[in-house]
Design a protein around this motif. Sequence first.
Motif, mmCIF file in Angstrom:
data_model
loop_
_atom_site.group_PDB
_atom_site.id
_atom_site.type_symbol
_atom_site.label_atom_id
_atom_site.label_comp_id
_atom_site.label_asym_id
_atom_site.label_seq_id
_atom_site.Cartn_x
_atom_site.Cartn_y
_atom_site.Cartn_z
ATOM 1 N N ARG A 1 0.970 -1.318 0.043
ATOM 2 C CA ARG A 1 -0.310 -0.136 -0.242
ATOM 3 C C ARG A 1 1.161 1.413 -0.112
ATOM 4 O O ARG A 1 1.850 1.290 0.326
ATOM 5 C CB ARG A 1 -0.845 0.088 1.443
ATOM 6 N N GLN B 1 -3.023 0.452 -4.424
ATOM 7 C CA GLN B 1 -3.093 -0.935 -3.589
ATOM 8 C C GLN B 1 -2.033 -1.588 -4.701
ATOM 9 O O GLN B 1 -3.030 -1.810 -5.397
ATOM 10 C CB GLN B 1 -4.014 -1.197 -3.367
ATOM 11 N N GLY C 1 -4.720 -4.742 8.963
ATOM 12 C CA GLY C 1 -6.272 -4.104 9.742
ATOM 13 C C GLY C 1 -6.330 -3.929 10.651
ATOM 14 O O GLY C 1 -5.678 -1.755 10.544
ATOM 15 N N THR C 2 -6.806 -3.028 11.763
ATOM 16 C CA THR C 2 -7.139 -2.462 12.580
ATOM 17 C C THR C 2 -5.894 -1.801 13.169
ATOM 18 O O THR C 2 -5.337 -0.805 13.802
ATOM 19 C CB THR C 2 -8.266 -2.426 13.807
ATOM 20 N N ASN C 3 -4.122 -2.618 13.049
ATOM 21 C CA ASN C 3 -2.778 -2.230 13.266
ATOM 22 C C ASN C 3 -2.911 -1.670 12.128
ATOM 23 O O ASN C 3 -1.482 -1.443 12.495
ATOM 24 C CB ASN C 3 -2.569 -3.170 13.707
ATOM 25 N N GLU C 4 -3.313 -1.253 11.808
ATOM 26 C CA GLU C 4 -2.473 -0.466 10.314
ATOM 27 C C GLU C 4 -1.750 0.076 10.728
ATOM 28 O O GLU C 4 -1.639 1.474 11.127
ATOM 29 C CB GLU C 4 -3.620 0.132 8.994
ATOM 30 N N LYS C 5 0.199 0.792 10.317
ATOM 31 C CA LYS C 5 0.536 1.387 10.473
ATOM 32 C C LYS C 5 1.237 1.849 9.468
ATOM 33 O O LYS C 5 1.629 1.533 8.323
ATOM 34 C CB LYS C 5 1.609 0.561 11.538
ATOM 35 N N LEU C 6 1.285 3.009 8.944
ATOM 36 C CA LEU C 6 1.879 3.931 8.382
ATOM 37 C C LEU C 6 3.312 4.387 8.325
ATOM 38 O O LEU C 6 3.078 5.177 9.339
ATOM 39 C CB LEU C 6 1.228 5.376 7.392
#
Lengths: 113, 116
Positions: free
Chosen positions: B31, B50, B100-105
């Motif tokens: 991503r 994506q 998912g909810t732990n997506e870190k940029l």
Amino acid sequence: DAKTTQPNSMESNEEEPVHLPCNHSTISGTDYIHWYRQLPSQGPEYVIHGLTSNVNNRMASLAIAEDRKSSTLILHRATLRDAAVYYCILYPGAWNAGNMLTFGGGTRLMVKP
Amino acid sequence: DTGVSQDPRHKITKRGQNVTFRCDPISEHNRLYWYRQTLGQGPEFLTYFQNEAQLEKSRLLSDRFSAERPKGSFSTLEIQRTEQGDSAMYLCASSDGSGGTNEKLFFGSGTQLSVL
């Protein structure tokens, strides 16, 4: 979209703890609370995130109110390198292409030696 | 892992010129995001990829802006016929898409554009 409210700026003395507040009264049950910080002349960097329980990592601690309408980022001992803009962001629990990290204005933390 | 790399760090151009920025994400991150940041404001989302597919575009991304990510690796952001209002920091970020909810940029240091 659920929004967050943060003070524009805060000051701290070096070596002292810092508590950075964030209000998110319209948070939904599946929103995660993410914190990023942006050092001068750098892009943002991830700090910590949580849902309901308090969280600790090597950078900071996150204290989440029982009703989840507010949270506090805690830096246990501020250093001059912690001077940055801190962003509190609500991130939907269900990730999809429409859910992007949405930054507000953040809190500018100044650390005095 | 060298992190997200952006080039150039600074770009000064005259109004009406075209500019192109490059972003090299962390390897194997599928991503890739572009954000724009003006002085004193938080970053604003522009667009997202994506792999090689551009899946989301902000209303902020006018027709003068185009982004590509050929082969799902590096990405370019081009601004045609630049305007003074385009002056900003352009930030690129990548993520591995597994969280998912732990997506870190992970963000790069940005390209600072000044349009004279």
